[in-house]
Write a protein that holds these residues in place. Structure first.
Motif, mmCIF file in Angstrom:
data_model
loop_
_atom_site.group_PDB
_atom_site.id
_atom_site.type_symbol
_atom_site.label_atom_id
_atom_site.label_comp_id
_atom_site.label_asym_id
_atom_site.label_seq_id
_atom_site.Cartn_x
_atom_site.Cartn_y
_atom_site.Cartn_z
ATOM 1 N N UNK A 143 41.762 102.712 36.229
ATOM 2 C CA UNK A 143 41.601 104.170 36.210
ATOM 3 C C UNK A 143 42.705 104.827 35.394
ATOM 4 N N UNK A 144 43.942 104.331 35.541
ATOM 5 C CA UNK A 144 45.081 104.929 34.835
ATOM 6 C C UNK A 144 44.943 104.761 33.327
ATOM 7 N N UNK A 145 44.564 103.560 32.887
ATOM 8 C CA UNK A 145 44.448 103.319 31.452
ATOM 9 C C UNK A 145 43.423 104.222 30.799
ATOM 10 N N UNK B 289 42.292 107.068 31.932
ATOM 11 C CA UNK B 289 42.696 108.472 32.041
ATOM 12 C C UNK B 289 43.770 108.815 31.013
ATOM 13 N N UNK B 290 44.731 107.922 30.798
ATOM 14 C CA UNK B 290 45.799 108.201 29.837
ATOM 15 C C UNK B 290 45.243 108.369 28.428
ATOM 16 N N UNK B 291 44.303 107.515 28.038
ATOM 17 C CA UNK B 291 43.706 107.648 26.708
ATOM 18 C C UNK B 291 42.961 108.971 26.573
ATOM 19 N N UNK B 292 42.208 109.337 27.585
ATOM 20 C CA UNK B 292 41.477 110.605 27.539
ATOM 21 C C UNK B 292 42.429 111.791 27.503
ATOM 22 N N UNK B 293 43.487 111.733 28.318
ATOM 23 C CA UNK B 293 44.447 112.840 28.359
ATOM 24 C C UNK B 293 45.174 112.990 27.029
ATOM 25 N N UNK C 151 43.096 98.954 27.467
ATOM 26 C CA UNK C 151 43.820 100.029 28.156
ATOM 27 C C UNK C 151 44.465 99.616 29.472
ATOM 28 N N UNK C 152 44.202 98.409 29.950
ATOM 29 C CA UNK C 152 44.690 98.005 31.282
ATOM 30 C C UNK C 152 44.828 96.484 31.322
ATOM 31 N N UNK C 153 45.802 95.958 30.599
ATOM 32 C CA UNK C 153 45.915 94.514 30.385
ATOM 33 C C UNK C 153 46.191 93.780 31.686
#
Length: 637
Positions: free
Chosen positions: A110-112, A114-118, A78-80
């Motif tokens: 954090x962004x990766x 959060x994006x998957x959860x959202x 999620x956050x390469x």
């Protein structure tokens, strides 16, 4: 510079090389990325970064990083860039360099997450308190009612799945309405998903074997009757009344309806069955002209078989014939070495005919519903039938037929029936995923659903076509689920995911049934894992599907292997259960498994061999050349 510093410097250069490759992949697609909505651009970039990094074998690097106590890049999906940058920073500090600033397009840790959860919440509703994995259940059109749906929701169902390959629009609307009327889940109303049938290749009808009913009482190990076999006999006028009963219902043809009401008790049913054996049954209950009889011995009843109803002294009160005996479905018995003819013409299949020496005079034949197979399939390519239970090779072809030779079957032979899947894993098809039937079904159900699953897609053009038809139906807001179930879709998965990111709500279903046949059973585990990795890199939720707790749903008892399989669904955002008499028990069981296992797993760390699916050139549809056979190809990553 000592050996430690030299080693750390070498690792730093390797990590920076990976970072540069990731950024170069993003730059190469800059024009395409600019067209994405801002909310999706981060995910598209991260997917491109991931594909670039997974083109190489990371395992040697992982091992050396782990030896230094650093992140082994075992969880970078999620956050390469953030993962690479964090390792590069630590290595730079070790060798005394000033850490470089992270790239502006970096997707942070954090962004990766959060994006998957959202995205999962947008498509599948928020997770429940004790588990993040949602549960989808396939509804049974014959047994689903408001009471059962309430029980399923209470057991833990979050999404109801309606399979448009069966039944019709009025039936689907009824089921969707029942879901809407069911009590809500703790996080909101249960969602409704329809699965469009797509261009599924199936066997056609088979000539029935006849109309024969086999009645068998239940016996213990000593042959004593535990429960009699039951038969309901309608002796009245007009059609058989509709009643929910587990006993078969036959009609008394040529009987005088008025007599049924005055038949005395006790009453017995007498006849000679198809084997020439005398059989009788006692009257167990009656409801007007509907009489229920109990058999203590097995009996075979054929359409038109005469019978009599007799009084206590054995005198015949009524002589009639059995009518309404159900057809016995046709079947082809196939062994290794047998021929099998697939036909383009939609004619009933037949088991073939042999001479006295056992040589085939006419081969077994059956209709194949996928017309494109007769244009695209070639001699030497493999064919798999009935979820891989029967394998064959194409020996010859014509415009109307494919001549097969069976190469795989059960030791005692396998049975092939109507409506069974046919897979052509070696054949490349240029067939749209949306059929004319799918478009009609979509129009009929667009206003009733929350999610639409696209079956048997093969490339990004199919995703685009579905979005266009949803827009025409005024449902751009509906969620899309992409079912990956054939070789072509798997090979084009990077391009499919990039196309899908243009839609606001989208997820991917790992359809393990057809996928296992298409890719080869020995590759299923790695293929499903690769799909999960790529979807996580795109921040898209995954639905883990096919045969999860299937034995439990059908028999009431789980098998040990399927419990372990169910636990693995914690890697996905949703797990799909199929229908069965004990489906509510299966939902409750799965809830318990997920609630326990989610405390142990959250997307598993893994070693990173090169991904063949991540190689350059796979972001666009490939040439039309047929892919290599999964049985003969090199092992995947």
């Amino acid at each position: 510079m000592n050996a430690f510093t030299r080693g750390a410097e070498e690792l730093l250069q390797q990590v920076l090389h990976l970072r540069d490759a990731a950024l170069a992949a993003e730059q190469a697609q800059a024009e395409r990325l600019a067209a994405f909505p801002e909310a999706r651009r981060i995910s598209a970039r991260n997917l491109l970064h991931y594909l670039a990094v997974r083109r190489v074998d990371l395992r040697p690097l992982q091992m050396r990083l782990a030896q230094l106590g650093l992140s082994s890049l075992g969880y970078l999906e999620p956050h390469v860039l953030a993962s690479l940058q964090a390792v590069a920073t630590r290595l730079a500090e070790m060798v005394g360099h000033t850490p470089a600033s992270p790239p502006a397009s970096c997707c942070t840790f954090a962004t990766g997450a959060r994006l998957l959860q959202d995205n999962a919440t947008a498509l599948l509703n928020p997770p429940r308190d004790k588990r993040d994995v949602r549960i989808m259940v396939t509804l049974d059109s014959h047994d689903t009612d408001s009471q059962q749906l309430g029980e399923l929701v209470a057991a833990g169902m979050d999404i109801a799945r309606i399979n448009c390959a069966h039944d019709d629009a009025p039936t689907w609307r009824r089921m969707a309405a029942l879901v809407r009327a069911a009590p809500p889940t703790p996080v909101g109303p249960a969602l409704v998903q329809i699965d469009l049938a797509g261009p599924k290749s199936r066997t056609g009808s088979v000539t029935p074997q006849g109309r024969v009913l086999h009645l068998r009482p239940q016996r213990d190990l000593r042959g004593q009757t535990l429960a009699p076999a039951l038969l309901d006999l309608w002796c009245g006028d007009g059609p058989v009344p509709t009643r929910h009963t587990t006993a078969p219902v036959l009609c008394a043809a040529d009987a005088q309806p008025a007599l049924a009401a005055v038949f005395p008790d006790p009453l017995t049913l007498h006849f000679t069955d198809t084997r020439g054996r005398a059989r009788h049954a006692r009257l167990m209950a009656r409801d007007g002209a509907l009489l229920r009889f109990a058999f203590d011995r097995a009996a075979y009843i054929e359409e038109g078989l005469p019978f009599s109803l007799c009084d206590e002294q054995g005198g015949a009160l009524c002589v009639a014939r059995f009518a309404g005996v159900p057809e016995v479905a046709g079947v082809l018995h196939l062994r290794v070495g047998d021929p099998l003819l697939l036909t383009r013409d939609d004619l009933p299949g037949s088991p073939g005919e042999r001479d006295e020496q056992g040589r085939w005079l006419t081969p077994p034949q059956i209709h194949c519903t996928l017309e494109a197979a007769f244009d695209a399939a070639q001699p030497g390519q493999s064919v798999w039938l009935d979820d891989g239970r029967i394998g064959a090779i194409i020996e010859s072809r014509s415009a109307q037929t494919l001549q097969l030779r069976v190469t795989y079957a059960a030791p005692q032979g396998s049975k092939l029936r109507a409506e069974k899947g046919i897979n052509f894993p070696d054949t490349s098809f240029d067939v749209p995923a949306l059929t004319a039937k799918d478009l009609d079904d979509l129009s009929a159900m667009a206003s009733q659903v929350d999610l639409v699953a696209l079956s048997f897609l093969r490339g990004p053009q199919d995703v685009q076509a579905l979005r266009e038809h949803l827009a025409r139906n005024g449902r751009e807001d509906v969620g899309i689920v992409l079912k990956i179930e054939n070789q072509q879709a798997f090979a084009q998965l990077p391009a499919i995911l990039l196309e899908a990111l243009a839609h606001p709500k989208v997820g991917v279903m790992v359809a393990r049934g057809d996928l296992a046949v298409e890719m080869g059973f020995e590759r299923l585990s790695e293929v499903q894992q690769e799909i999960i990795w790529l979807c996580e890199a795109a921040h898209l939720p995954v639905i883990w599907a096919t045969q999860i707790l299937d034995t439990l749903a059908r028999s009431g008892l789980p098998s040990r292997p399927e419990v372990t399989d169910a636990a693995m669904s914690t890697q996905a955002e949703c797990a799909m259960l199929n229908k069965g008499p004990y489906i509510a028990d299966a939902v409750r069981f799965l809830c318990g498994v997920l609630e326990r296992m989610e405390g142990h797993y959250a997307k598993r760390m893994a070693l990173r061999r090169p991904l063949s699916i991540a190689q350059p050139g796979l972001l666009e549809p490939p040439a039309t050349a047929a892919p290599a056979s999964p049985k003969n190809s090199e092992p995947g990553p």
